[in-house]
Design an enzyme around this catalytic site. Structure first.
Site, short mmCIF file in Angstrom:
data_model
loop_
_atom_site.label_atom_id
_atom_site.label_comp_id
_atom_site.label_asym_id
_atom_site.label_seq_id
_atom_site.Cartn_x
_atom_site.Cartn_y
_atom_site.Cartn_z
N HIS A 98 46.30 18.19 45.32
CA HIS A 98 45.85 16.90 44.81
C HIS A 98 45.90 15.87 45.95
CE1 HIS A 98 45.66 18.08 40.61
NE2 HIS A 98 46.86 18.61 40.71
N HIS A 108 41.78 24.38 44.12
CA HIS A 108 42.66 25.38 43.53
C HIS A 108 42.29 26.74 44.11
CE1 HIS A 108 42.73 28.67 40.42
NE2 HIS A 108 44.02 28.38 40.47
N ASN A 110 43.80 31.04 43.84
CA ASN A 110 44.75 32.01 43.32
C ASN A 110 44.28 33.40 43.69
OD1 ASN A 110 45.12 33.98 40.72
ND2 ASN A 110 46.98 32.80 41.15
N VAL A 111 45.20 34.23 44.18
CA VAL A 111 44.91 35.65 44.38
C VAL A 111 46.11 36.42 43.85
CG1 VAL A 111 43.22 35.60 46.24
CG2 VAL A 111 45.62 35.33 46.81
N ARG A 112 45.86 37.50 43.13
CA ARG A 112 46.95 38.17 42.43
C ARG A 112 46.65 39.66 42.26
NH1 ARG A 112 43.92 34.92 39.19
NH2 ARG A 112 42.80 35.95 37.49
N ARG A 262 59.20 30.70 35.86
CA ARG A 262 59.90 29.44 36.18
C ARG A 262 58.97 28.27 35.84
NH1 ARG A 262 60.65 26.20 41.14
NH2 ARG A 262 62.74 25.26 41.08
#
Length: 303
Positions: A98, A108, A110-112, A262
């Site tokens: 941000h 944004h 994301n890699v998973r 978390r």
């Protein structure tokens, strides 16, 4: 089909987190990332890094996690019901940036990687991820650069990958209750395991490696653009859409909460300041109206 190597994925993702944090901190120039390492009682843990109140980045969160459990949560089996009841490991890097200046877009990435296991059966594994851009005062050349870089990430792995995963991104990052996209899109893929582990892992790495080349030139071009109270107020209002999507639709947020992750790390994606107002509409002919009219709908940027 080549066998999955979760240790190799983990090593890459830890290095990716290091690299991204280092370059973002250098770009900001005044603040560094605070790191929290954490453990998950059900298995695994991670390290969360957050930069706050920087010169360029009002808040930047880059999270690594490697968690495991005896049972996949509902968000992970909604599209794969045959995997219900399997144990799992999930490893990934996710980030949301941000910026302070309203002319710099939020971004944004994301890699998973998931592995679902069951005694007496072969493991089922898949990759997912992507990156997307959320501008407040968009520039055509920035959007073109973002999508050209996304196309470059896909090109060596499949001639149709950019078109497929760009379309999936437009459909996924869509606020149905608002009738608008979250931003100008990018790439989104999930349940991905084409042509074996090495090919799929290579594609995920390419997406991760292309995030900084896609985003940093935009930051550098816009970070010093002059703005006033009007632009800042609109930025905070539009950040509300980001919150709405992450809390209502985002599968990663749901997975984290349902799997006992978390909470502070899961919700680091939320902006530090945000505004909502009742039934607001931008006046016609304004830069704010242009965002709605030209950019918050699927568009063929490279067509």
């Amino acid at each position: 089909m080549s066998q999955p190597d979760i240790s190799a994925v983990r090593r890459y993702l830890l290095e990716l987190q290091d690299r991204i944090c280092s370059e973002l901190a250098t770009e900001d120039g005044t603040e560094h990332f605070r790191e929290d390492s954490w453990e998950r009682p059900e298995g695994g843990g991670g390290r969360t890094r957050v930069l706050t109140e920087g010169t360029v980045f009002e808040q930047a969160g880059v999270n690594f996690s490697h968690v495991s459990g005896a049972k996949l949560p509902p968000s992970a089996t909604a599209h794969r019901p045959e995997l219900a009841g399997r144990s799992f490991q999930a490893v990934g890097v996710s980030l949301v940036i941000h910026p302070r200046n309203p002319y710099v877009p939020t971004s944004h990435m994301n890699v998973r990687f998931f592995v679902a296991e069951k005694e007496g059966a072969d493991p089922v594994w898949w990759f997912g991820g992507g990156f997307d851009l959320t501008p407040y005062y968009p520039f055509e050349e920035d959007c073109l650069h973002w999508h050209r870089t996304a196309n470059e990430a896909c090109g060596p792995y499949g001639s149709d990958y950019y078109a497929r995963f760009k379309k999936w991104c437009d459909e996924y990052f869509y606020l149905k209750h608002r009738g608008e996209t979250r931003g100008v899109g990018g790439l989104f893929f999930d349940d991905f395991g084409e042509r074996g582990f090495e090919h799929s892992f290579g594609f995920m790495r390419s997406v991760g490696d292309h995030y900084l080349p896609a985003y940093l030139p935009i930051v550098q071009n816009r970070r010093d653009t002059l703005y006033g109270e009007r632009e800042r107020d609109f930025q905070l209002y539009r950040r509300g859409r980001y919150v709405e999507f992450n809390l209502v639709y985002d599968r990663g947020t749901l997975f984290g909460l349902q799997s006992g992750g978390r909470t502070e790390s899961i919700l680091m994606s939320l902006p530090p300041l945000v505004k909502w107002r009742y039934n607001w509409r931008p006046a016609g002919g304004t830069p704010e109206a242009r965002l709605y009219e030209e950019f918050l709908k699927p568009r063929e940027w490279l067509g």
